[in-house]
Design a protein around this motif. Structure first.
Motif, PDB file in Angstrom:
ATOM      1  N   MET A   1      45.320  27.346  40.712  1.00  0.00           N
ATOM      2  CA  MET A   1      44.374  26.609  41.544  1.00  0.00           C
ATOM      3  C   MET A   1      44.207  27.266  42.910  1.00  0.00           C
ATOM      4  O   MET A   1      43.109  27.317  43.461  1.00  0.00           O
ATOM      5  CB  MET A   1      44.874  25.169  41.706  1.00  0.00           C
ATOM      6  CG  MET A   1      43.861  24.260  42.371  1.00  0.00           C
ATOM      7  SD  MET A   1      42.374  24.079  41.352  1.00  0.00           S
ATOM      8  CE  MET A   1      41.362  23.101  42.426  1.00  0.00           C
ATOM      9  N   GLN A   2      45.292  27.789  43.451  1.00  0.00           N
ATOM     10  CA  GLN A   2      45.224  28.461  44.739  1.00  0.00           C
ATOM     11  C   GLN A   2      44.352  29.711  44.656  1.00  0.00           C
ATOM     12  O   GLN A   2      43.607  30.029  45.595  1.00  0.00           O
ATOM     13  CB  GLN A   2      46.646  28.836  45.196  1.00  0.00           C
ATOM     14  CG  GLN A   2      46.692  29.463  46.580  1.00  0.00           C
ATOM     15  CD  GLN A   2      46.210  28.510  47.670  1.00  0.00           C
ATOM     16  OE1 GLN A   2      46.422  27.312  47.569  1.00  0.00           O
ATOM     17  NE2 GLN A   2      45.556  29.046  48.693  1.00  0.00           N
ATOM     18  N   VAL A   4      41.803  30.110  42.690  1.00  0.00           N
ATOM     19  CA  VAL A   4      40.410  29.666  42.648  1.00  0.00           C
ATOM     20  C   VAL A   4      39.905  29.323  44.052  1.00  0.00           C
ATOM     21  O   VAL A   4      38.780  29.670  44.444  1.00  0.00           O
ATOM     22  CB  VAL A   4      40.275  28.460  41.705  1.00  0.00           C
ATOM     23  CG1 VAL A   4      38.850  27.907  41.746  1.00  0.00           C
ATOM     24  CG2 VAL A   4      40.638  28.861  40.279  1.00  0.00           C
ATOM     25  N   LEU A   5      40.738  28.642  44.831  1.00  0.00           N
ATOM     26  CA  LEU A   5      40.344  28.326  46.209  1.00  0.00           C
ATOM     27  C   LEU A   5      40.172  29.587  47.041  1.00  0.00           C
ATOM     28  O   LEU A   5      39.244  29.684  47.864  1.00  0.00           O
ATOM     29  CB  LEU A   5      41.408  27.408  46.843  1.00  0.00           C
ATOM     30  CG  LEU A   5      41.529  26.001  46.229  1.00  0.00           C
ATOM     31  CD1 LEU A   5      42.657  25.238  46.888  1.00  0.00           C
ATOM     32  CD2 LEU A   5      40.221  25.230  46.383  1.00  0.00           C
ATOM     33  N   ASP A   6      41.074  30.567  46.842  1.00  0.00           N
ATOM     34  CA  ASP A   6      40.916  31.839  47.552  1.00  0.00           C
ATOM     35  C   ASP A   6      39.614  32.534  47.164  1.00  0.00           C
ATOM     36  O   ASP A   6      38.926  33.119  48.011  1.00  0.00           O
ATOM     37  CB  ASP A   6      42.110  32.752  47.246  1.00  0.00           C
ATOM     38  CG  ASP A   6      43.412  32.199  47.829  1.00  0.00           C
ATOM     39  OD1 ASP A   6      43.336  31.355  48.758  1.00  0.00           O
ATOM     40  OD2 ASP A   6      44.488  32.596  47.348  1.00  0.00           O
ATOM     41  N   LEU A   7      39.276  32.467  45.881  1.00  0.00           N
ATOM     42  CA  LEU A   7      38.032  33.083  45.438  1.00  0.00           C
ATOM     43  C   LEU A   7      36.823  32.397  46.057  1.00  0.00           C
ATOM     44  O   LEU A   7      35.875  33.060  46.510  1.00  0.00           O
ATOM     45  CB  LEU A   7      37.955  33.018  43.909  1.00  0.00           C
ATOM     46  CG  LEU A   7      36.661  33.559  43.273  1.00  0.00           C
ATOM     47  CD1 LEU A   7      36.480  35.025  43.620  1.00  0.00           C
ATOM     48  CD2 LEU A   7      36.690  33.362  41.763  1.00  0.00           C
ATOM     49  N   LEU A   8      36.836  31.067  46.106  1.00  0.00           N
ATOM     50  CA  LEU A   8      35.731  30.347  46.737  1.00  0.00           C
ATOM     51  C   LEU A   8      35.614  30.675  48.218  1.00  0.00           C
ATOM     52  O   LEU A   8      34.518  30.840  48.759  1.00  0.00           O
ATOM     53  CB  LEU A   8      35.918  28.837  46.543  1.00  0.00           C
ATOM     54  CG  LEU A   8      35.733  28.313  45.114  1.00  0.00           C
ATOM     55  CD1 LEU A   8      36.041  26.818  45.059  1.00  0.00           C
ATOM     56  CD2 LEU A   8      34.319  28.564  44.627  1.00  0.00           C
ATOM     57  N   ASP A 297      45.211  29.224  34.613  1.00  0.00           N
ATOM     58  CA  ASP A 297      46.508  29.634  35.139  1.00  0.00           C
ATOM     59  C   ASP A 297      46.313  30.566  36.338  1.00  0.00           C
ATOM     60  O   ASP A 297      45.438  31.435  36.317  1.00  0.00           O
ATOM     61  CB  ASP A 297      47.315  30.349  34.043  1.00  0.00           C
ATOM     62  CG  ASP A 297      48.766  30.534  34.454  1.00  0.00           C
ATOM     63  OD1 ASP A 297      49.068  31.582  35.063  1.00  0.00           O
ATOM     64  OD2 ASP A 297      49.582  29.638  34.163  1.00  0.00           O
ATOM     65  N   PRO A 298      47.125  30.397  37.409  1.00  0.00           N
ATOM     66  CA  PRO A 298      46.990  31.301  38.566  1.00  0.00           C
ATOM     67  C   PRO A 298      47.186  32.760  38.204  1.00  0.00           C
ATOM     68  O   PRO A 298      46.476  33.630  38.721  1.00  0.00           O
ATOM     69  CB  PRO A 298      48.067  30.797  39.540  1.00  0.00           C
ATOM     70  CG  PRO A 298      48.276  29.369  39.154  1.00  0.00           C
ATOM     71  CD  PRO A 298      48.077  29.315  37.671  1.00  0.00           C
ATOM     72  N   MET A 302      44.414  35.856  38.566  1.00  0.00           N
ATOM     73  CA  MET A 302      44.636  37.158  39.201  1.00  0.00           C
ATOM     74  C   MET A 302      44.283  38.294  38.246  1.00  0.00           C
ATOM     75  O   MET A 302      43.668  39.300  38.649  1.00  0.00           O
ATOM     76  CB  MET A 302      46.087  37.267  39.654  1.00  0.00           C
ATOM     77  CG  MET A 302      46.489  36.268  40.735  1.00  0.00           C
ATOM     78  SD  MET A 302      45.489  36.432  42.243  1.00  0.00           S
ATOM     79  CE  MET A 302      45.974  38.080  42.746  1.00  0.00           C
ATOM     80  N   VAL A 303      44.648  38.153  36.968  1.00  0.00           N
ATOM     81  CA  VAL A 303      44.307  39.186  35.984  1.00  0.00           C
ATOM     82  C   VAL A 303      42.790  39.301  35.832  1.00  0.00           C
ATOM     83  O   VAL A 303      42.230  40.411  35.781  1.00  0.00           O
ATOM     84  CB  VAL A 303      44.978  38.871  34.631  1.00  0.00           C
ATOM     85  CG1 VAL A 303      44.479  39.816  33.546  1.00  0.00           C
ATOM     86  CG2 VAL A 303      46.490  38.959  34.751  1.00  0.00           C
TER      87      VAL A 303
END
Length: 326
Positions: A1-2, A4-8, A297-298, A302-303
Motif C-alpha cells: 500500500m505504501q 501505491v501511495l508513493d506512486l500516486l 503486495d508491496p 516494486m517489481v
C-alpha cells in the motif's frame, strides 16, 4: 500500500511539473494565437464573404473558430489543433462511434485490471480513462502519420505544379487555387485553405506560417520559407523550386535507405514494447494469483514498477539511437 501511495505522489508531482513548464512554454503562443484570432475575426467582418458553396475548406475554417475548449488557456491550442486534424483525417463523421469504441476498450481494461487492485473503483476508473486515452492516442497518431506520409509523397508534385504555374506568369498568390484544382490528396485541401486566406487579405508570410502549423513537415517548411523570401526579396522562384523538388526526391530516397538500415532496431523495439503487455496478459489468464501479487503486495508493486521503468528506459534509449541514425 505504501508503494501505491508513493506512486500516486510521484504522478501528482510529475503532473504539476508538466503543467508548470507547459504554462511557461505556451504563454507566448497563447498571446500570438489571441492576436491572430482577433485579426482574422476583424478581416472576416470587414471582407465580403466569398460566394462559394460549403466545402471542406469552409468546414475546417468553422472548426478552427469553434473548437471545443478553444478558450481554455493551457490546453485550448492543443485541443483546437487536434480538432482540425480530426477533420483533415475524416474522423469527424465517425467520431461518436470511435469514442464509444475507445470508451468500451478502456472500460473493459478498467474492469479486468481494477478489480484486482486494493481500491477497485478508484484504480478501475483511472485505468479505464488511461486505457481509453491510450487507444485514442495510438490510433490517432497512426492515422496522422499516414496522413503526413501522403503529404510528403505528394509535395514534390505540388511544387512542380507551382513552378509551372509561376513560369506561365501567374503570381504566387493566385497559383494555389489553380494547383489545388488539379491536385489529388490532402495537399489540395491545404492549398485551397491558403488561397482562402490570401483572398481575405492576410499576408502571404502569415498564411504560410499558419500553414506550416497544420502541416508540420520539414520539407513543407522549406517550401514555405522559399515562398516568403521570394516575395520579400525577389529572385528566380522557378529555379529555386526546381532545386527544392529535386532535393525532396533525393531526401525521400535517403529516408527509404535509412528505414531499411534501421528496420532491425525498429522491429526489436516493437517486440520489446509488446513483451510487457503480452506477459501481463498471459499472467492474468494463467496465473491470476501472481498477477494479484503484483498489484496488492508491496514487493510486487516494486517489481512491477522496476519492470515498467526498465522497459521504458530501454525503449527511450533505443528510440534515441534510431533517431540519431535517422
Amino acid at each position: 500500500m505504501q508503494a501505491v501511495l508513493d506512486l500516486l505522489t510521484l504522478l501528482v508531482f510529475a503532473c504539476v511539473m508538466f503543467a508548470f513548464y507547459g504554462l511557461l512554454s505556451l504563454s507566448k503562443r497563447r498571446q500570438r494565437a489571441a492576436e491572430s484570432a482577433a485579426r482574422l475575426e476583424q478581416l472576416l467582418r470587414d471582407k465580403v464573404a466569398v460566394n462559394a458553396p460549403a466545402t471542406q475548406v469552409e468546414s475546417i475554417m468553422r472548426d478552427m473558430q469553434s473548437a471545443p475548449l478553444g478558450n481554455v488557456p493551457v490546453v485550448g491550442a492543443l485541443v483546437a489543433r487536434i480538432w482540425v486534424n480530426l477533420n483533415l483525417l475524416g474522423w469527424r463523421k465517425t467520431l461518436k462511434a470511435r469514442a464509444i469504441m475507445f470508451g468500451l476498450g478502456g472500460f473493459f481494461a478498467g474492469v479486468l485490471i481494477g478489480r484486482d487492485t486494493p481500491m477497485p473503483w478508484l484504480f478501475g476508473s483511472l485505468i479505464a480513462v488511461f486505457a481509453a486515452l491510450a487507444l485514442f492516442t495510438l490510433f490517432y497518431r497512426q492515422a496522422l502519420a499516414k496522413y503526413h506520409k501522403q503529404l510528403r509523397q505528394s509535395l514534390p508534385e505540388a511544387i512542380d505544379a507551382i513552378t509551372r504555374t509561376c513560369r506561365a506568369g501567374v503570381p504566387v498568390s493566385n497559383a494555389f487555387v489553380l494547383v489545388a484544382e488539379h491536385l489529388s490528396g490532402p495537399l489540395s485541401v491545404e492549398f485551397a485553405m491558403i488561397d482562402h486566406w490570401l483572398r481575405l487579405g492576410v499576408p502571404l508570410r502569415r498564411v504560410m506560417q499558419d500553414s506550416t502549423q497544420r502541416v508540420p513537415l520539414a520539407e513543407y517548411q522549406f517550401f514555405a520559407v522559399i515562398l516568403i523570401i521570394n516575395q520579400e526579396a525577389g529572385g528566380r522562384l522557378g529555379e529555386t523550386l526546381d532545386r527544392l523538388s529535386a532535393t525532396l526526391r533525393d531526401r525521400h530516397e535517403l529516408q527509404l535507405k535509412i528505414l531499411s538500415k534501421t528496420s532491425e532496431a525498429r522491429a526489436s523495439s516493437k517486440i520489446v514494447s509488446s513483451l510487457v503487455p503480452a506477459m501481463l496478459g498471459y499472467m492474468y489468464i494463467n496465473s491470476p494469483q501472481d498477477f494479484r501479487f503484483l498489484l496488492n503486495d508491496p514487493t510486487g508493486n516494486m517489481v512491477l514498477l522496476y519492470a515498467i521503468a526498465s522497459v521504458t528506459l530501454g525503449l527511450i534509449i533505443n528510440h534515441l539511437m534510431v533517431s540519431r541514425v535517422g
